[in-house]
Design a protein around this motif. Sequence first.
Motif, PDB file in Angstrom:
ATOM      1  N   UNK A 242       0.820  -1.215   0.000  1.00  0.00           N
ATOM      2  CA  UNK A 242       0.000   0.000   0.000  1.00  0.00           C
ATOM      3  C   UNK A 242       0.856   1.269   0.000  1.00  0.00           C
ATOM      4  N   UNK A 243       2.187   1.126   0.112  1.00  0.00           N
ATOM      5  CA  UNK A 243       3.070   2.275   0.280  1.00  0.00           C
ATOM      6  C   UNK A 243       3.998   2.496  -0.900  1.00  0.00           C
ATOM      7  N   UNK A 244       4.218   3.765  -1.228  1.00  0.00           N
ATOM      8  CA  UNK A 244       5.294   4.159  -2.134  1.00  0.00           C
ATOM      9  C   UNK A 244       5.975   5.350  -1.482  1.00  0.00           C
ATOM     10  N   UNK A 245       7.284   5.460  -1.687  1.00  0.00           N
ATOM     11  CA  UNK A 245       8.038   6.555  -1.072  1.00  0.00           C
ATOM     12  C   UNK A 245       9.042   7.112  -2.064  1.00  0.00           C
TER      13      UNK A 245
ATOM     14  N   UNK B  84      15.369  16.273  -2.959  1.00  0.00           N
ATOM     15  CA  UNK B  84      15.685  17.626  -2.486  1.00  0.00           C
ATOM     16  C   UNK B  84      15.375  17.816  -1.004  1.00  0.00           C
ATOM     17  N   UNK B  85      15.689  16.819  -0.188  1.00  0.00           N
ATOM     18  CA  UNK B  85      15.496  16.946   1.255  1.00  0.00           C
ATOM     19  C   UNK B  85      14.085  16.756   1.742  1.00  0.00           C
ATOM     20  N   UNK B  86      13.182  16.311   0.873  1.00  0.00           N
ATOM     21  CA  UNK B  86      11.790  16.087   1.272  1.00  0.00           C
ATOM     22  C   UNK B  86      11.422  14.632   0.991  1.00  0.00           C
ATOM     23  N   UNK B  87      10.983  13.945   2.033  1.00  0.00           N
ATOM     24  CA  UNK B  87      10.487  12.576   1.912  1.00  0.00           C
ATOM     25  C   UNK B  87       8.982  12.646   1.684  1.00  0.00           C
ATOM     26  N   UNK B  88       8.499  11.961   0.641  1.00  0.00           N
ATOM     27  CA  UNK B  88       7.069  11.892   0.352  1.00  0.00           C
ATOM     28  C   UNK B  88       6.653  10.437   0.375  1.00  0.00           C
TER      29      UNK B  88
END
Length: 135
Positions: A105-108, A112-116
């Motif tokens: 269910x997860x994607x990451x 540029x220093x931002x984890x989504x």
Amino acid sequence: FDWDATDTGVVLHAATPGLKKEDLSINIVEEAAQRYLVVSGGTNDPANPDSSVRASTTPTQNDSAATAASPCDASNNKANAPTSHLFYAPFEHRMRVSSGVTSECLTAKYEDGVLTVHLTLPKERPPTSETIAIS
């Protein structure tokens, strides 16, 4: 950390400047009959790469002179050498999720220093009626 609800789930945005993706971890854990999405990370003090993630105050050779002198006193320019008081510590953020949430269910993405992190919530099955035979 910012959590935003979407039509299909939740999106997490975490500002982690200075970290590499290897410094971050995303896990689904089960504790006390509850399921959690756990985002954690941290980094070591660059002045001491063998150290564990910790708080760091690294004085310079002239640190004691710099603290005794007035910053406005031009005669003490050498004594006003920079001092590093950076803080290195691990972080962890938890979000309770339903029992149907799995790694599928997860994607990451880290850019540029931002984890989504995109969490797609599993579709709930509509309730159905069942008859149980009595033996």
